[in-house]
Design an enzyme around this catalytic site. Sequence first.
Site, PDB file in Angstrom:
ATOM      1  N   PHE A   1      42.036  42.599  44.667  1.00 28.08           N
ATOM      2  CA  PHE A   1      40.783  41.843  44.600  1.00 28.08           C
ATOM      3  C   PHE A   1      39.643  42.693  45.130  1.00 28.08           C
ATOM      4  O   PHE A   1      38.868  42.295  45.977  1.00 28.08           O
ATOM      5  CB  PHE A   1      40.921  40.531  45.381  1.00 28.08           C
ATOM      6  CG  PHE A   1      39.927  39.491  44.951  1.00 28.08           C
ATOM      7  CD1 PHE A   1      40.044  38.877  43.714  1.00 28.08           C
ATOM      8  CD2 PHE A   1      38.866  39.146  45.771  1.00 28.08           C
ATOM      9  CE1 PHE A   1      39.121  37.926  43.309  1.00 28.08           C
ATOM     10  CE2 PHE A   1      37.936  38.192  45.378  1.00 28.08           C
ATOM     11  CZ  PHE A   1      38.060  37.582  44.145  1.00 28.08           C
TER      12      PHE A   1
ATOM     13  N   THR B   1      36.802  45.926  43.643  1.00 32.07           N
ATOM     14  CA  THR B   1      35.711  45.973  42.655  1.00 32.07           C
ATOM     15  C   THR B   1      36.162  45.362  41.327  1.00 32.07           C
ATOM     16  O   THR B   1      35.481  44.496  40.760  1.00 32.07           O
ATOM     17  CB  THR B   1      35.297  47.448  42.425  1.00 32.07           C
ATOM     18  OG1 THR B   1      35.005  48.024  43.692  1.00 32.07           O
ATOM     19  CG2 THR B   1      34.091  47.558  41.523  1.00 32.07           C
ATOM     20  N   VAL B   2      37.308  45.797  40.832  1.00 38.56           N
ATOM     21  CA  VAL B   2      37.741  45.360  39.506  1.00 38.56           C
ATOM     22  C   VAL B   2      38.380  43.965  39.557  1.00 38.56           C
ATOM     23  O   VAL B   2      38.007  43.077  38.778  1.00 38.56           O
ATOM     24  CB  VAL B   2      38.703  46.403  38.879  1.00 38.56           C
ATOM     25  CG1 VAL B   2      39.289  45.881  37.582  1.00 38.56           C
ATOM     26  CG2 VAL B   2      37.971  47.719  38.646  1.00 38.56           C
TER      27      VAL B   2
ATOM     28  N   GLU C   1      43.338  48.648  27.916  1.00 35.39           N
ATOM     29  CA  GLU C   1      42.013  48.979  27.376  1.00 35.39           C
ATOM     30  C   GLU C   1      41.085  49.501  28.475  1.00 35.39           C
ATOM     31  O   GLU C   1      40.350  50.467  28.283  1.00 35.39           O
ATOM     32  CB  GLU C   1      41.411  47.717  26.741  1.00 35.39           C
ATOM     33  CG  GLU C   1      39.978  47.829  26.290  1.00 35.39           C
ATOM     34  CD  GLU C   1      39.817  48.795  25.125  1.00 35.39           C
ATOM     35  OE1 GLU C   1      39.422  49.938  25.399  1.00 35.39           O
ATOM     36  OE2 GLU C   1      40.083  48.413  23.980  1.00 35.39           O
TER      37      GLU C   1
ATOM     38  N   VAL D   1      40.783  53.365  30.045  1.00 31.57           N
ATOM     39  CA  VAL D   1      40.065  54.486  29.427  1.00 31.57           C
ATOM     40  C   VAL D   1      38.630  54.081  29.157  1.00 31.57           C
ATOM     41  O   VAL D   1      38.379  53.106  28.447  1.00 31.57           O
ATOM     42  CB  VAL D   1      40.724  54.893  28.082  1.00 31.57           C
ATOM     43  CG1 VAL D   1      39.979  56.063  27.454  1.00 31.57           C
ATOM     44  CG2 VAL D   1      42.183  55.241  28.281  1.00 31.57           C
TER      45      VAL D   1
ATOM     46  N   GLY E   1      36.154  52.600  30.709  1.00 32.92           N
ATOM     47  CA  GLY E   1      35.566  51.329  31.162  1.00 32.92           C
ATOM     48  C   GLY E   1      35.332  50.291  30.082  1.00 32.92           C
ATOM     49  O   GLY E   1      36.276  49.718  29.532  1.00 32.92           O
TER      50      GLY E   1
ATOM     51  N   GLY F   1      27.915  55.978  45.389  1.00 34.51           N
ATOM     52  CA  GLY F   1      29.172  55.265  45.136  1.00 34.51           C
ATOM     53  C   GLY F   1      29.822  55.662  43.819  1.00 34.51           C
ATOM     54  O   GLY F   1      30.803  55.062  43.390  1.00 34.51           O
TER      55      GLY F   1
ATOM     56  N   GLU G   1      34.142  59.197  45.066  1.00 30.82           N
ATOM     57  CA  GLU G   1      34.837  58.788  46.292  1.00 30.82           C
ATOM     58  C   GLU G   1      34.518  59.782  47.409  1.00 30.82           C
ATOM     59  O   GLU G   1      34.066  60.898  47.140  1.00 30.82           O
ATOM     60  CB  GLU G   1      36.355  58.841  46.070  1.00 30.82           C
ATOM     61  CG  GLU G   1      36.857  58.059  44.896  1.00 30.82           C
ATOM     62  CD  GLU G   1      37.033  56.590  45.221  1.00 30.82           C
ATOM     63  OE1 GLU G   1      37.274  56.270  46.394  1.00 30.82           O
ATOM     64  OE2 GLU G   1      36.901  55.770  44.294  1.00 30.82           O
TER      65      GLU G   1
ATOM     66  N   LYS H   1      43.083  59.973  31.348  1.00 26.03           N
ATOM     67  CA  LYS H   1      42.523  59.236  30.205  1.00 26.03           C
ATOM     68  C   LYS H   1      42.829  59.952  28.894  1.00 26.03           C
ATOM     69  O   LYS H   1      43.085  59.301  27.878  1.00 26.03           O
ATOM     70  CB  LYS H   1      41.015  59.065  30.397  1.00 26.03           C
ATOM     71  CG  LYS H   1      40.681  58.124  31.555  1.00 26.03           C
ATOM     72  CD  LYS H   1      39.211  58.193  31.888  1.00 26.03           C
ATOM     73  CE  LYS H   1      38.847  57.328  33.066  1.00 26.03           C
ATOM     74  NZ  LYS H   1      37.497  57.612  33.578  1.00 26.03           N
TER      75      LYS H   1
HETATM   76  N1  NAP Z   1      35.981  50.642  40.092  1.00 23.38           N
HETATM   77  C1  NAP Z   1      35.798  50.948  38.817  1.00 23.38           C
HETATM   78  O1  NAP Z   1      34.666  51.052  38.322  1.00 23.38           O
HETATM   79  C2  NAP Z   1      36.999  51.146  37.920  1.00 23.38           C
HETATM   80  C3  NAP Z   1      36.794  51.378  36.545  1.00 23.38           C
HETATM   81  C4  NAP Z   1      37.894  51.530  35.711  1.00 23.38           C
HETATM   82  C5  NAP Z   1      39.173  51.467  36.243  1.00 23.38           C
HETATM   83  N2  NAP Z   1      39.344  51.257  37.592  1.00 23.38           N
HETATM   84  C6  NAP Z   1      40.698  51.189  38.103  1.00 23.38           C
HETATM   85  O2  NAP Z   1      40.926  49.862  38.583  1.00 23.38           O
HETATM   86  C7  NAP Z   1      41.857  49.889  39.652  1.00 23.38           C
HETATM   87  C8  NAP Z   1      41.269  49.186  40.882  1.00 23.38           C
HETATM   88  O3  NAP Z   1      40.090  49.869  41.247  1.00 23.38           O
HETATM   89  P1  NAP Z   1      39.013  49.197  42.256  1.00 23.38           P
HETATM   90  O4  NAP Z   1      37.810  50.053  42.176  1.00 23.38           O
HETATM   91  O5  NAP Z   1      38.885  47.750  42.014  1.00 23.38           O
HETATM   92  O6  NAP Z   1      39.743  49.445  43.660  1.00 23.38           O
HETATM   93  P2  NAP Z   1      39.408  48.754  45.055  1.00 23.38           P
HETATM   94  O7  NAP Z   1      38.027  48.231  45.057  1.00 23.38           O
HETATM   95  O8  NAP Z   1      39.817  49.706  46.105  1.00 23.38           O
HETATM   96  O9  NAP Z   1      40.403  47.485  45.097  1.00 23.38           O
HETATM   97  C9  NAP Z   1      41.774  47.609  45.212  1.00 23.38           C
HETATM   98  C10 NAP Z   1      42.359  46.234  45.492  1.00 23.38           C
HETATM   99  O10 NAP Z   1      43.769  46.350  45.508  1.00 23.38           O
HETATM  100  C11 NAP Z   1      44.277  45.809  46.703  1.00 23.38           C
HETATM  101  N3  NAP Z   1      45.444  46.586  47.104  1.00 23.38           N
HETATM  102  C12 NAP Z   1      45.509  47.893  47.405  1.00 23.38           C
HETATM  103  N4  NAP Z   1      46.766  48.250  47.730  1.00 23.38           N
HETATM  104  C13 NAP Z   1      47.502  47.114  47.651  1.00 23.38           C
HETATM  105  C14 NAP Z   1      48.851  46.824  47.898  1.00 23.38           C
HETATM  106  N5  NAP Z   1      49.715  47.743  48.316  1.00 23.38           N
HETATM  107  N6  NAP Z   1      49.277  45.549  47.728  1.00 23.38           N
HETATM  108  C15 NAP Z   1      48.400  44.594  47.328  1.00 23.38           C
HETATM  109  N7  NAP Z   1      47.114  44.804  47.092  1.00 23.38           N
HETATM  110  C16 NAP Z   1      46.658  46.063  47.240  1.00 23.38           C
HETATM  111  C17 NAP Z   1      43.181  45.912  47.726  1.00 23.38           C
HETATM  112  O11 NAP Z   1      43.382  44.919  48.697  1.00 23.38           O
HETATM  113  P3  NAP Z   1      42.341  44.626  49.905  1.00 23.38           P
HETATM  114  O12 NAP Z   1      41.178  43.940  49.244  1.00 23.38           O
HETATM  115  O13 NAP Z   1      43.095  43.742  50.800  1.00 23.38           O
HETATM  116  O14 NAP Z   1      41.983  45.958  50.474  1.00 23.38           O
HETATM  117  C18 NAP Z   1      41.951  45.665  46.852  1.00 23.38           C
HETATM  118  O15 NAP Z   1      41.719  44.280  46.725  1.00 23.38           O
HETATM  119  C19 NAP Z   1      42.196  51.381  39.882  1.00 23.38           C
HETATM  120  O16 NAP Z   1      43.346  51.684  39.150  1.00 23.38           O
HETATM  121  C20 NAP Z   1      40.995  52.097  39.253  1.00 23.38           C
HETATM  122  O17 NAP Z   1      41.327  53.395  38.805  1.00 23.38           O
HETATM  123  C21 NAP Z   1      38.288  51.096  38.436  1.00 23.38           C
END
Ligand code: NAP
Length: 404
Positions: A9, A11-12, A126, A129, A131, A184, A187, A202
Amino acid sequence: MLKVAILGFGTVGGSVYERLEKSRKTIEKQIDEPFQITAILVKDRQKDRANLKDVFITTEWEQFKAHQKYDIVFEAIGGIEPAFTYTHYFLDQGIPVISANKKLVAKKGEELEKVATSGGAFYGYEAAVAGAVPIVNALRGTLATTAINQVRGILNGTTNYMLTEMIQKGRSFADVLLEAQQLGYAESDPTDDIESFDAWYKLIILSRLCFGKWADPEQISRFGVSEIENWHVEVASDIGCQVKLVGDARLEEGEIKGIVSPAFVVNDELLASINGVTNGVVIYGEDIHELAFVGPGAGGAATANSMVEDYLFQKRYKGDRVVIAESDSKESASYDVVFVNQASYGECLHWAEAHSVNIIESIPHAEGEAWIVKDAAVDYLHQPVYQLCGDLNQVKSRQHSKVL
Ligand SMILES: NC(=O)c1ccc[n+]([C@@H]2O[C@H](COP(=O)([O-])OP(=O)(O)OC[C@H]3O[C@@H](n4cnc5c(N)ncnc54)[C@H](OP(=O)(O)O)[C@@H]3O)[C@@H](O)[C@H]2O)c1
């Protein structure tokens, strides 16, 4: 009532929740039944999630999976484990999983697809790759029988933003990296972006869709952007090219070969105009010539949009792509631009002569020379190398270059 669960829960995951709630009416009309977001799995029990009403939130996997029989699971945790174990579990149960996790799909996609097939479930990626760009399901759906022999793309928004700043404002690599982190886009540990792992994942996924099988990862080489210097960018601009991080994969005698590396993209190529955090993918085939897909490559809302559409797509999905390209890729000769600084000039020239390297042109600069070379194994030179994307005849170097 359709039961929805979300893994992660951040960003995504948070944006998937919002998108589902925001579009509830239209989604329910599409799926012809009401849905309920019933459970969310997270990691950190200290975070405040009081705004989530009527949803079971837990940090315990055993509780999460036992809570209910879900109809659909969205995976937005990221990384390999525990995302792999969780995805495997649901697919094996015949429950569709929709993922944004490019690393997991690239590294374990083949295995997970087998589990999905035997469990009779849909594994959707989907959002993994580019977004918001609907390339994956275009390949799976509208283009399911279209032969494709090459795919090329700008697949990483962070590095594309950095390169755009370097080109348009003459800023240094270090300066724009720092800014990308502050904004942002990158990383605090930017390795995945600047060493091109993200774009590599990708490209592996795109290859699987374009060519109907998973590539041998050894056949997709990867080079980062950290060796890009300002004078390379100046030379590019001088000869009518843009410096981009480009992923390129093609079928060569039935095998998938690919590379992710810095590239000189000739200005009249479509990818040359993809700037900032935008992503672009171009696919090539005999019948389609070239087809381009452009749009936001990341961001919560953009990614969640793809995930929700991915889920709805599976309702219309009839099966895998059936065509393997019959023809060779569009370009037979391959050209690279090698940067030789003053200090290594003699050694490089000696090497080029000893290996009969075909140097088409040499473009002088105060810092050294840029060589355009044809079909050469230039990585042995240990100098910065760029793939040349586009028509060599459009490179505007002839008026001020010398042929060696
Ligand atoms: N951000 C983007 O723009 C974007 C775009 C395309 C694809 N993605 C992909 O989407 C995925 C998520 O990215 P994000 O940016 O949303 O990451 P994020 O903001 O770091 O969120 C990760 C979430 O996963 C939870 N989590 C992490 N480890 C866990 C575990 N062991 N058990 C249960 N929950 C766990 C975290 O929990 P807590 O909240 O408790 O910390 C957090 O809610 C990644 O694979 C990323 O490559 C992201």
